[in-house]
Design a protein around this motif. Sequence first.
Motif, PDB file in Angstrom:
ATOM      1  N   SER A  36      99.462 109.694  41.540  1.00  8.03           N
ATOM      2  CA  SER A  36      99.451 108.348  40.967  1.00  8.03           C
ATOM      3  C   SER A  36      98.046 107.925  40.552  1.00  8.03           C
ATOM      4  N   VAL A  37      97.088 108.132  41.445  1.00  4.38           N
ATOM      5  CA  VAL A  37      95.712 107.727  41.154  1.00  4.38           C
ATOM      6  C   VAL A  37      95.154 108.515  39.980  1.00  4.38           C
ATOM      7  N   GLU A  38      95.394 109.802  39.958  1.00  2.00           N
ATOM      8  CA  GLU A  38      94.856 110.620  38.874  1.00  2.00           C
ATOM      9  C   GLU A  38      95.466 110.227  37.531  1.00  2.00           C
ATOM     10  N   LEU A  39      96.760 109.882  37.512  1.00  6.11           N
ATOM     11  CA  LEU A  39      97.377 109.447  36.261  1.00  6.11           C
ATOM     12  C   LEU A  39      96.782 108.124  35.786  1.00  6.11           C
ATOM     13  N   LEU A  40      96.553 107.198  36.701  1.00 10.80           N
ATOM     14  CA  LEU A  40      95.973 105.907  36.313  1.00 10.80           C
ATOM     15  C   LEU A  40      94.550 106.067  35.789  1.00 10.80           C
ATOM     16  N   PHE A  41      93.816 107.004  36.331  1.00 13.34           N
ATOM     17  CA  PHE A  41      92.436 107.218  35.876  1.00 13.34           C
ATOM     18  C   PHE A  41      92.388 107.989  34.564  1.00 13.34           C
ATOM     19  N   GLU A  42      93.331 108.876  34.341  1.00 10.74           N
ATOM     20  CA  GLU A  42      93.206 109.809  33.231  1.00 10.74           C
ATOM     21  C   GLU A  42      94.070 109.482  32.021  1.00 10.74           C
ATOM     22  N   ASN A  43      95.085 108.603  32.156  1.00 11.05           N
ATOM     23  CA  ASN A  43      96.022 108.414  31.054  1.00 11.05           C
ATOM     24  C   ASN A  43      96.157 106.936  30.694  1.00 11.05           C
ATOM     25  N   ALA A  44      95.761 106.583  29.494  1.00  9.07           N
ATOM     26  CA  ALA A  44      95.795 105.186  29.047  1.00  9.07           C
ATOM     27  C   ALA A  44      97.220 104.659  28.962  1.00  9.07           C
ATOM     28  N   ALA A  45      98.170 105.516  28.535  1.00 11.40           N
ATOM     29  CA  ALA A  45      99.559 105.068  28.417  1.00 11.40           C
ATOM     30  C   ALA A  45     100.141 104.722  29.780  1.00 11.40           C
ATOM     31  N   PRO A  52     100.848 118.500  61.979  1.00 13.19           N
ATOM     32  CA  PRO A  52      99.705 119.296  61.485  1.00 13.19           C
ATOM     33  C   PRO A  52      99.635 119.380  59.969  1.00 13.19           C
ATOM     34  N   PHE A  53     100.770 119.699  59.313  1.00 15.48           N
ATOM     35  CA  PHE A  53     100.750 119.780  57.854  1.00 15.48           C
ATOM     36  C   PHE A  53     100.351 118.446  57.239  1.00 15.48           C
ATOM     37  N   SER A  54     100.851 117.363  57.829  1.00 13.44           N
ATOM     38  CA  SER A  54     100.550 116.038  57.288  1.00 13.44           C
ATOM     39  C   SER A  54      99.066 115.722  57.389  1.00 13.44           C
ATOM     40  N   ALA A  55      98.450 116.053  58.536  1.00 12.72           N
ATOM     41  CA  ALA A  55      97.020 115.789  58.716  1.00 12.72           C
ATOM     42  C   ALA A  55      96.193 116.560  57.698  1.00 12.72           C
ATOM     43  N   ILE A  56      96.558 117.805  57.463  1.00  9.76           N
ATOM     44  CA  ILE A  56      95.820 118.633  56.506  1.00  9.76           C
ATOM     45  C   ILE A  56      95.949 118.063  55.094  1.00  9.76           C
ATOM     46  N   THR A  57      97.183 117.687  54.710  1.00  7.34           N
ATOM     47  CA  THR A  57      97.402 117.134  53.372  1.00  7.34           C
ATOM     48  C   THR A  57      96.704 115.791  53.207  1.00  7.34           C
ATOM     49  N   LEU A  58      96.712 114.985  54.265  1.00  7.18           N
ATOM     50  CA  LEU A  58      96.031 113.688  54.209  1.00  7.18           C
ATOM     51  C   LEU A  58      94.533 113.873  54.011  1.00  7.18           C
ATOM     52  N   ALA A  59      93.941 114.799  54.748  1.00  4.15           N
ATOM     53  CA  ALA A  59      92.501 115.048  54.602  1.00  4.15           C
ATOM     54  C   ALA A  59      92.168 115.489  53.185  1.00  4.15           C
ATOM     55  N   GLN A  60      92.995 116.351  52.634  1.00  7.36           N
ATOM     56  CA  GLN A  60      92.766 116.836  51.273  1.00  7.36           C
ATOM     57  C   GLN A  60      92.891 115.692  50.258  1.00  7.36           C
ATOM     58  N   THR A  61      93.908 114.835  50.440  1.00  7.67           N
ATOM     59  CA  THR A  61      94.115 113.705  49.530  1.00  7.67           C
ATOM     60  C   THR A  61      92.961 112.714  49.610  1.00  7.67           C
ATOM     61  N   ALA A  62      92.534 112.384  50.839  1.00  3.29           N
ATOM     62  CA  ALA A  62      91.441 111.425  51.015  1.00  3.29           C
ATOM     63  C   ALA A  62      90.165 111.916  50.345  1.00  3.29           C
ATOM     64  N   LYS A  63      89.898 113.195  50.464  1.00  2.00           N
ATOM     65  CA  LYS A  63      88.683 113.753  49.850  1.00  2.00           C
ATOM     66  C   LYS A  63      88.761 113.676  48.323  1.00  2.00           C
ATOM     67  N   ALA A  64      89.947 113.993  47.768  1.00  2.00           N
ATOM     68  CA  ALA A  64      90.102 113.957  46.313  1.00  2.00           C
ATOM     69  C   ALA A  64      89.983 112.532  45.772  1.00  2.00           C
ATOM     70  N   LEU A  65      90.572 111.562  46.468  1.00  2.00           N
ATOM     71  CA  LEU A  65      90.514 110.173  45.992  1.00  2.00           C
ATOM     72  C   LEU A  65      89.114 109.583  46.170  1.00  2.00           C
ATOM     73  N   ALA A  88      86.422 111.065  45.709  1.00  2.00           N
ATOM     74  CA  ALA A  88      85.621 111.521  44.569  1.00  2.00           C
ATOM     75  C   ALA A  88      85.785 110.598  43.363  1.00  2.00           C
ATOM     76  N   ARG A  89      86.855 109.815  43.332  1.00  2.00           N
ATOM     77  CA  ARG A  89      87.084 108.853  42.246  1.00  2.00           C
ATOM     78  C   ARG A  89      86.737 107.434  42.671  1.00  2.00           C
ATOM     79  N   GLY A  90      86.149 107.277  43.837  1.00  2.00           N
ATOM     80  CA  GLY A  90      85.763 105.957  44.299  1.00  2.00           C
ATOM     81  C   GLY A  90      86.902 105.162  44.886  1.00  2.00           C
ATOM     82  N   VAL A  91      87.974 105.832  45.315  1.00  2.00           N
ATOM     83  CA  VAL A  91      89.146 105.163  45.881  1.00  2.00           C
ATOM     84  C   VAL A  91      89.163 105.385  47.388  1.00  2.00           C
ATOM     85  N   THR A  92      89.203 104.305  48.158  1.00  2.00           N
ATOM     86  CA  THR A  92      89.261 104.423  49.614  1.00  2.00           C
ATOM     87  C   THR A  92      90.713 104.562  50.066  1.00  2.00           C
ATOM     88  N   VAL A  93      90.889 105.219  51.211  1.00  2.00           N
ATOM     89  CA  VAL A  93      92.220 105.475  51.757  1.00  2.00           C
ATOM     90  C   VAL A  93      92.301 104.886  53.152  1.00  2.00           C
TER      91      VAL A  93
END
Length: 689
Positions: free
Chosen positions: A594-603, A650-663, A665-670
């Motif tokens: 969702s965040v990446e689409l809002l940042f990258e796509n004007a439509a 465990p899977f959720s914690a790993i995915t959350l850490a990955q998502t938080a790091k990616a967001l 980088a765009r200045g979005v807090t989690v």
Amino acid sequence: MLSVENVSPRAPHTLQPVELSTSPAIDNQGYQVLERFNLQSSGTVVTITPAPPAGTPAPYESDRIGVLIAAPLLPCRALTPVRLDTTRPVRPLVLPNRTATSPQETSVSSTASKRTLYRLTHVKATPESMLEALDVDALDTLDAVVRDVSDHMGVPALAVSFAVAKEEAAWGKDILRLAGESDLLQSEQRTGALLVLAVDDVVYAIGFDQGYRLLPAQLKDAHFGLSFGIRAINPRQVRDFTASVLGQARIDSSLIPAGASVPTLGLRDHGRIIRHLGGYLDEVELTAGSGTRNGAMTAEGGIGLCIKLGTTPATLVKDIRAIAAICEHVVPHPDLAFVEHITAVKDASLIDALDAELDATLGRPADGRIITAVPFSQSTDLPRSTACAIKIGSCPPHLRDEFSLDYVLERARVIKAGARVTALRQGTVELFRDTLSARTALAPRTASLEALSKETAMKWIEATFSLDSRTFCLLDGEWYELGAGYLRNVNETVAPLFPDTPSVDLPRWPLVEKLNKKGMRVMRPVDEGDYNKLAAQARRGWVCLDKKNVHNPFRASNSVEICDLFTEDDTLVLVKPAHSSSPLSHLFSQARVSVELLFENAAVRAEFARSVHVNSDPARSIPEDFTPRRVVFAILLKDGAKLTPDSLFPFSAITLAQTAKALAARGVTVEVIGVESESAQSAMRDEAA
């Protein structure tokens, strides 16, 4: 008459006519020269003699006069000699103009070639054991040639070669249907060879063309190539990598021809398990050690090791010994040591305990702890496959268009306790490719499938379990322990996302009376959609956007849900009740998309702004160029349990850490907030009932 003496393939040369003797002409590489023929490939060196010897391969056809150098292993089809036209002069043949190379480079290319080397396990260092390890029935079907070449190699060795001819190429019917010209049809021939050899009592194998398919997957040391790569590749010049993403059944791959550093590539991302690594090597003592790029040579390490190896018995054995020494005695480079933070479990009793835990889980209804994975060895075949056959237990193979985790779990559940894991390890998933674009009653699907690869069914699932304070992951059919350093990095990223005082005031999750599986009336949380509506009504300025999707710009056939709730201060809130890792991993991944689409796509931004305006009451507006600055995950755990970093799967914690790091980088807090239920105590009483 044309001669081939002293011809370099990398520089332009004009071959001048010379007189040949009546004895068979031999070129400077020991090939016997054939007759006068028409030549199809302008890059083939030619000569002229009176008549071809009996039994020699037929040459290629063309409008160019000449004679082909014999290549006995080269598959040729319907290539016939033509009559000598004495009225046409014999013209000098100019070879293609290519970049000239130094004598040193020419020497290296002739003494080393790039091949994939595999290290085999559970195979004794004798030709007899090597043959027994291969699929003998498959060798018989292929009418393969098998030879003991130990005397020539100087070490125990076995060589195998085969050729499979088809009267019509797989694409034949399609081109005939489209173009309507039958003379476009061609036959095809698949060839391959395999060299298996023992060096210092360790067995290795090298495939030529399709020969690698003769190696059963379970024989290959899955860590050999990668183990060499993290010890020999320069971490500042990584060219390519492939990584599995824990909990998402996803494989990422990147290629950077010029090379880049480990930090630049983001290889240390949480949840990313490196399965393949390629790049420029630090100095290594191999036959091809002086290649291109200022003396640096390249290698690609995964299950196998793709690298330039010596082409003589002595240089090949020498190179294998050098590679083995690096794997055994050299420590991983500090910048690549993280690859081994997830280590394979070797303790037999620990493996038995983990298998027992998995066996018990397989016997219960699916709860999201077991998810789909893609075996690394089949990741390249999967995009080409159009069908797969799943065999679990005594049932015949189940043919379907794609892999089904539900089918695997259903089959495992009916197997008796204690035998489920064994059934998965012995079960198989085989990938196929349709050779017919259309099927009829006279051409059933089973008759038109070409086998691509087969793997144990165990490699198609992924799971994590904890035993005491240790965490383990089933990946590619093996148990791995998540190293302390790896888990510490995940925890350090996740812990700050759970504030003591939440920034968003979420309403309690109401409970309503429902019927349980026994038909008894119990108190259960209201559905997610109902909670979102109630939350928006209870908080001023909030907008319920549950199921108010925007169009997906990358796939017109579906849409994307940006968030469930949009708060007064423009925070995206994503809501989920969860009792397993699967819905939470999906929730975290959804936020990233969702965040990446809002940042990258004007439509997408414009459509989201319109959705906020239409669905708010009273109507509110946001700029059409809106981008978020905060994302909140609102999670209700089963039975109203308190949400903490330790309570995440465990899977959720790993995915959350990955998502938080990616967001970030765009200045979005989690932020992660646990939603309390209205009456946790009453829910617990009902659960006991």
